[in-house]
Design a protein around this motif. Structure first.
Motif, short mmCIF file in Angstrom:
data_model
loop_
_atom_site.label_atom_id
_atom_site.label_comp_id
_atom_site.label_asym_id
_atom_site.label_seq_id
_atom_site.Cartn_x
_atom_site.Cartn_y
_atom_site.Cartn_z
N GLY A 1 39.30 47.09 35.37
CA GLY A 1 37.89 47.28 35.66
C GLY A 1 37.46 48.73 35.51
N VAL B 15 39.39 41.20 39.42
CA VAL B 15 40.11 41.94 38.39
C VAL B 15 41.60 42.03 38.74
N LYS B 16 41.89 42.35 40.01
CA LYS B 16 43.29 42.41 40.45
C LYS B 16 43.98 41.06 40.27
N THR C 74 36.22 43.56 42.14
CA THR C 74 37.46 44.34 41.99
C THR C 74 38.66 43.47 42.38
N ASN D 56 41.40 49.12 38.90
CA ASN D 56 39.96 49.35 38.87
C ASN D 56 39.70 50.86 38.95
N PHE E 171 38.52 51.56 44.57
CA PHE E 171 39.09 51.91 43.27
C PHE E 171 40.48 52.50 43.39
N TYR F 121 33.89 51.15 36.11
CA TYR F 121 32.59 51.08 36.77
C TYR F 121 31.94 52.46 36.70
#
Length: 232
Positions: free
Chosen positions: A169, A162-163, A159, A23, A190, A171
């Motif tokens: 990701g 996404v992992k 997030t 991310n 992040f 942003y």
């Protein structure tokens, strides 16, 4: 090869493969063409294994799809979904479509979350896509309507998604719109940052946190989906 790339030659050569589940915050000043940069990264990543979700707090979903189509993407055969947080705030009663799901406004984090989850389900479970991008453009708009604690909790969930999905990701944050504490709080979520700064009349980009030291700064120009860099 597994992993992700930015589709920007010079940065990809320096970064190598971006590991799955990464991310990144993209932070830079207004008018630095972050929207087009984000779209170009998504555009250049799309193939039969890839899918993308873009949460838009700036433009109606139709306009974003039109940008991709104008630049040569076959929208019908590409797995791209837009969570449109704009159209209904304008009082327009547009229905959801296959590619566009509408949230009531940027303050409706529950509704936005539901729409993102629906796209995750469609792309990863039903269509069995191997890769997925989640892009939120922009966190700054959401922060105008919600406090940092609420936004942090919302982001923590996605997030994490996404992992878990081995996704990528991105942003977007407007520089100088938020205090130092807000940025520091967000940074915890992040893996690194795409930083943008003004250089005279132009803008420069670098990536921080993905390699042992930041990449050099590069001035950039964007033409359609092609991002060209030169060292500052």
């Amino acid at each position: 090869m597994s992993g992700y790339s930015l589709g920007i030659k010079e940065l990809d050569e320096l970064l190598g493969n971006i590991r799955e589940g990464t991310n990144l915050m993209m932070i830079g000043p207004p008018m630095s063409r972050k929207d087009e940069l984000l779209n170009a990264i998504v555009f250049n990543s799309q193939n039969s294994e890839n899918s993308a979700i873009i949460v838009s707090t700036r433009e109606p979903g139709e306009r974003i799809l039109a940008w991709f189509e104008d630049n040569g993407m076959d929208i019908q055969n590409t797995d791209i979904g837009i969570v449109d947080c704009v159209t209904r705030t304008l009082g327009l009663g547009a229905a959801d479509t296959e590619k566009i799901k509408r949230a009531s406004s940027p303050v409706d984090l529950t509704g936005i979350g539901v729409k993102i989850s629906q796209f995750f389900e469609e792309m990863l479970v039903k269509k069995q896509k191997k890769k997925i991008h989640l892009c939120i453009n922009s966190l700054s708009t959401i922060l105008m309507y919600s406090n940092i604690q609420t936004v942090f909790r919302f982001l923590h969930v996605f997030t994490g998604r996404v992992k878990a999905a081995n996704g990528f990701g991105l942003y977007v944050v407007e520089d100088q719109m938020h205090d130092v504490q807000t940025i520091a709080t967000l940074k915890q979520l992040f893996d690194g940052m795409i930083e943008i700064k003004a250089v005279g009349d132009a803008y420069a980009i670098r990536v921080v946190g993905m390699t042992s030291k930041p990449t050099p700064w590069f001035e950039y120009s964007i033409e359609g989906t092609k991002v060209s860099l030169r060292k500052t």
